[in-house]
Design a protein around this motif. Sequence first.
Motif, PDB file in Angstrom:
ATOM      1  N   ALA A   1      -3.538   1.626  -0.996  1.00 30.65           N
ATOM      2  CA  ALA A   1      -3.441   0.169  -1.054  1.00 30.65           C
ATOM      3  C   ALA A   1      -3.923  -0.404  -2.384  1.00 30.65           C
TER       4      ALA A   1
ATOM      5  N   ARG B   1      -1.747  -1.795   4.254  1.00 34.47           N
ATOM      6  CA  ARG B   1      -1.500  -1.716   2.815  1.00 34.47           C
ATOM      7  C   ARG B   1      -0.715  -2.900   2.292  1.00 34.47           C
ATOM      8  N   GLU B   2       0.203  -3.420   3.142  1.00 28.49           N
ATOM      9  CA  GLU B   2       1.120  -4.438   2.661  1.00 28.49           C
ATOM     10  C   GLU B   2       1.040  -5.734   3.471  1.00 28.49           C
ATOM     11  N   GLY B   3       1.134  -5.623   4.788  1.00 27.43           N
ATOM     12  CA  GLY B   3       1.207  -6.822   5.627  1.00 27.43           C
ATOM     13  C   GLY B   3      -0.032  -7.699   5.521  1.00 27.43           C
ATOM     14  N   LEU B   4      -1.204  -7.065   5.381  1.00 20.14           N
ATOM     15  CA  LEU B   4      -2.461  -7.834   5.356  1.00 20.14           C
ATOM     16  C   LEU B   4      -3.067  -7.869   3.961  1.00 20.14           C
ATOM     17  N   THR B   5      -2.236  -7.670   2.948  1.00 24.59           N
ATOM     18  CA  THR B   5      -2.717  -7.490   1.578  1.00 24.59           C
ATOM     19  C   THR B   5      -3.455  -8.711   1.029  1.00 24.59           C
ATOM     20  N   ALA B   6      -3.244  -9.890   1.628  1.00 21.94           N
ATOM     21  CA  ALA B   6      -3.934 -11.099   1.168  1.00 21.94           C
ATOM     22  C   ALA B   6      -5.398 -11.113   1.572  1.00 21.94           C
ATOM     23  N   ASN B   7      -5.744 -10.272   2.533  1.00 21.69           N
ATOM     24  CA  ASN B   7      -7.046 -10.388   3.191  1.00 21.69           C
ATOM     25  C   ASN B   7      -8.139  -9.531   2.581  1.00 21.69           C
ATOM     26  N   ARG B   8      -9.326 -10.034   2.684  1.00 26.00           N
ATOM     27  CA  ARG B   8     -10.509  -9.227   2.586  1.00 26.00           C
ATOM     28  C   ARG B   8     -10.702  -8.698   3.999  1.00 26.00           C
ATOM     29  N   ILE B   9     -10.401  -7.417   4.211  1.00 30.23           N
ATOM     30  CA  ILE B   9     -10.526  -6.855   5.566  1.00 30.23           C
ATOM     31  C   ILE B   9     -12.010  -6.789   5.900  1.00 30.23           C
TER      32      ILE B   9
END
Lengths: 441, 441
Positions: free
Chosen positions: B334, B143-151
Motif C-alpha cells: 500500500a 490498499r486502494e478502497g480505504l486509501t484516504a484513511n488513517r487506519i
Amino acid sequence: MKPIQVGLLGIGTVGSGTYNVLTRNQEEIQRRAGRGIEVTMVADLDTERARQVVGPQVKVVADAREVIANPDIDVVVELIGGYGVAKTLVLEAIAAGKHVVTANKALLAVHGSEIFKAADDKGVIVAFEAAVAGGIPIIKALREGLTANRIQWIAGIINGTTNFILSEMRERGLDFDVVLKEAQRLGYAEADPTFDIEGVDAAHKATLMSAIAFGIPVQFDKAYVEGITKLAATDIKYAEQLGYRIKLLGITKRREGEGVELRVHPTLVPAKRLIANVEGPMNAVVVNGDAVGTTLYYGKGAGSEPTASAVIADLVDVTRLATSEAHHRVPHLAFRQGQMHDMGVLPMDDVVTGYYLRLRVADEAGVLARVATTLADAGISVDALLQREADEVGGEGSTQTDLIILTHDAREGAMNAAQAKLQALPSVLAPIVRIRKEELN
Amino acid sequence: MKPIQVGLLGIGTVGSGTYNVLTRNQEEIQRRAGRGIEVTMVADLDTERARQVVGPQVKVVADAREVIANPDIDVVVELIGGYGVAKTLVLEAIAAGKHVVTANKALLAVHGSEIFKAADDKGVIVAFEAAVAGGIPIIKALREGLTANRIQWIAGIINGTTNFILSEMRERGLDFDVVLKEAQRLGYAEADPTFDIEGVDAAHKATLMSAIAFGIPVQFDKAYVEGITKLAATDIKYAEQLGYRIKLLGITKRREGEGVELRVHPTLVPAKRLIANVEGPMNAVVVNGDAVGTTLYYGKGAGSEPTASAVIADLVDVTRLATSEAHHRVPHLAFRQGQMHDMGVLPMDDVVTGYYLRLRVADEAGVLARVATTLADAGISVDALLQREADEVGGEGSTQTDLIILTHDAREGAMNAAQAKLQALPSVLAPIVRIRKEELN
C-alpha cells in the motif's frame, strides 16, 4: 513530481469532508499514492462559506467554468448533484480533457452511457466510488475484486434514511409517519425526503451496480421502484414472528437467457442473515458470484467524511492511472466499451421472488381452504402460514382475523393474477397487503 | 493483443479452481480485462493429477523451474505453500522478470520484506489477494478502497477452521476436542490442524494486514499468537450470558506515538456486532478508518473457487498493470518503498484491552470485596459482574462458586500483576481463566 491539482465543484457536506481529509491525511495519502494531491481551486455559489472551509492558498470562485477552464487543474470533483447543471459541467470538464470524480448517482444512473462514452472518447477517467454506499468500496469490489466471477445477484441496503426509519419502526413498533418526523429532526432524513423514502435514490445506486455486475448499459428508466411509505408496523411485527426482517433492498439479478431483474422494494429477509441485522443509517451490499459465493460489504453509506473517503480513493486511483495508457485502465462500468451486452431489464411481471401476504379474513370455517386452493391453482406453493386468533386481532368477540402467508418463489405475473382472485373471495374483507421476500442464500 | 500467459506452480485445490474458473468465465473476464488470460503451463509433482485437471493444450511438467525458465510465461502463480521451496521459486521467478501471484500468507508474513524488495528492484508485481480471507477482496479494500484513511484498527475472523469450531462449541455446548474431531471428519480442519487451532495462520494474515494498514514492514516474529485449544465450553456460555460471543480474532491497532499492536487470541465481542454473528467457516474483517468509520467485509475465507476468485482478480490487475510504468502501480504493501515507517510492534505487556475473568472462589462472605479491591488497587475498573449460585455451579450444598468479571480497558502488564495477586488470595481455589475482550465500536 508536481502534485495532482484538484478543482472542487461544490463545497457542502462532502466537499468540505474531502478537503479536510485530504489535508489532515496528506502525508499518509502521499506515501501511498506516490504523488501529492492538492485542492487548488473551489467553485461554490456561496463563496463566503467556501472560504471558511479552505485555506487562503486555495482559489475560490463562484463560477464552476473557471475551474474547468483552468489548464493547471488535472481532476474536477463534481459534488453539485442532480441532472441539471451538473451534467453540463461534467461533460464540459471531460471535453476540456479533465478527469472527473463524482458522487452523483442520479446523474450517472440516468445519463451514464453518454458520460462514459464521452470520457472514453476523450481518454479521461470518470470515477464514482462515492456514488454508491458512501465509504464502502463496493464499486471497486464489483469492478476489480470480484472480476473473476459471473455475478449472479446483488442485494443491498443502499439508502441510510430508509434503513434508519425501518429500524426504528421495528424496534419501537411505531408507524412510518411518526418515525419519518423523528428522522427529519435528527438529520437522517431531508426536509423533502421523497427521493429516499420512495426508493428513487436506492434505484439510482442499484442501476449502477447492475451495469457493472452484468456489463450492460445503465437502465434506470427500466427499474421497478417502490418505497416504504405504505409499510405498516403490523407487517413488520408479523414478519418478525415468522423469522424475517423487512428491509428496503436494491436488487439486481441475472436471469440466464432472459435478462436482468432490477428493482427496489421493501423485502422480507431471514432474520439470521447478516444483512437483516444492519441497523440504523448503515449500508450493506450482498454480492453473489459463481466462484466466490456470497460476500457482504458494510459501512456508512453517507456523511461528510465517509463519502470523502470514497472520493479520495478515486482521486488516488486517478493519480495512479492518469499517466498510464487509457486501455490499461479499469473500465468505467467494469466491462470494456464495445464489450457491453444489451441484455434487457425484465418487466416486473417476469420477476421471480417469494411473497408475504396479509389477508384480513372472516373468522369462519373453510376460509383457509379457499385461499390455499386459489394459490395452488395458480401454481404458487405456500412456505409458511400464520393464523392469528380473532380475539387478538380484532378484540374480544371479533369475527375477523389476519391470515399471513409466505410463499415460495413465483413469477410476479402469476402472483398478480392469484392475488386478484383472492381479493375477490367474499371472505377476504380488506385490501390484501403484499411484500416481496428474498432468502438471499 | 496476445493473451497473457500464466504458469501455475501447484495444481491442488486452489490451482484447479483457478484453472476451472478462468476457463469457465473466460469470455466475461476478457470483456473486463481487455485481454485474454490463459494458463499455458502447469508444474506439479503429480503430473498425472495435473493432466486430469487441465486440457491437452496446457503443458504439464514436474519441475517448476521449467515454468520459470519459459520466456513465454508472463505471470507465475505460486500455489505450493510454505516457506521452503516456495520462497526459492518466487525469488527465482522475480529474478527471471516474471510477475508473481501467490496465496502464500506464511511466506509473505515471514519473508515479505525480502520478496517485495526483490520485486520492486526488478520492476515486477507480487500480488497476494488470495493470501488473506480467501475470496473477500480485503487486500484491495485496504490498499486502494480505504486509501484516504488513517487506519485505526483492524479485527478479523480470518481462519475458517477455528470459527467453525467456535460456532459448534457455542451452538451445541460441546468441548473443543469433540468439535475438532468433527471438523476434521467434515473437512473443515486438516489432519494436522496445528497452524489453524494455535492461531498461526490467523497471525500470518494479521501480519500482512498490519503492514498494509500502517505502512510498516511485515513483523510476524513480533506477533502475539494464542489459539483456541484451551477454551472451555463454560466460558463460551458465561460470555453469552453477559451478551458476548468468543471469536478468534486477528487484531492490529495503531497506538499513536507508541507503536502497533499485533495479536491473535480468543476475544469476547458484543453479541450485537455483525462480526459476532459470523458463523461456521465464514470469514469477516472489520476495518476502522478515521474518515470512513467502521466497515466490514464478509465471505468465504477458503475453498477452491473462492480462493481462485482472488487469484484471478490479481491476474486481471497484473494484466492491466503489467504494461504501465512501475511507479504508477499500487505499492505491494500500500505504501511506497522508501515511504515505510519503522513503527515497532508493542510488547504484549503494553497492549490495552478489556478482559473476561473467571474465578472459582469459596462461597463465603467478603470474597467479592477482596477481589474488587485487588482490581481497584491495580487501577482496573469493573464493567460487569456475574456471580453464580454455588448450587448451580457445584451441585447442591456446594461451597464453591464462579465469579465472572468483565473489565474496562487496561494495560496487559497491569492485569498480569493484578491477576497474580488475585490468584494468591486464599478464597481463589483454581487457576483463573482470562480471555481478552474488545468492544469493536
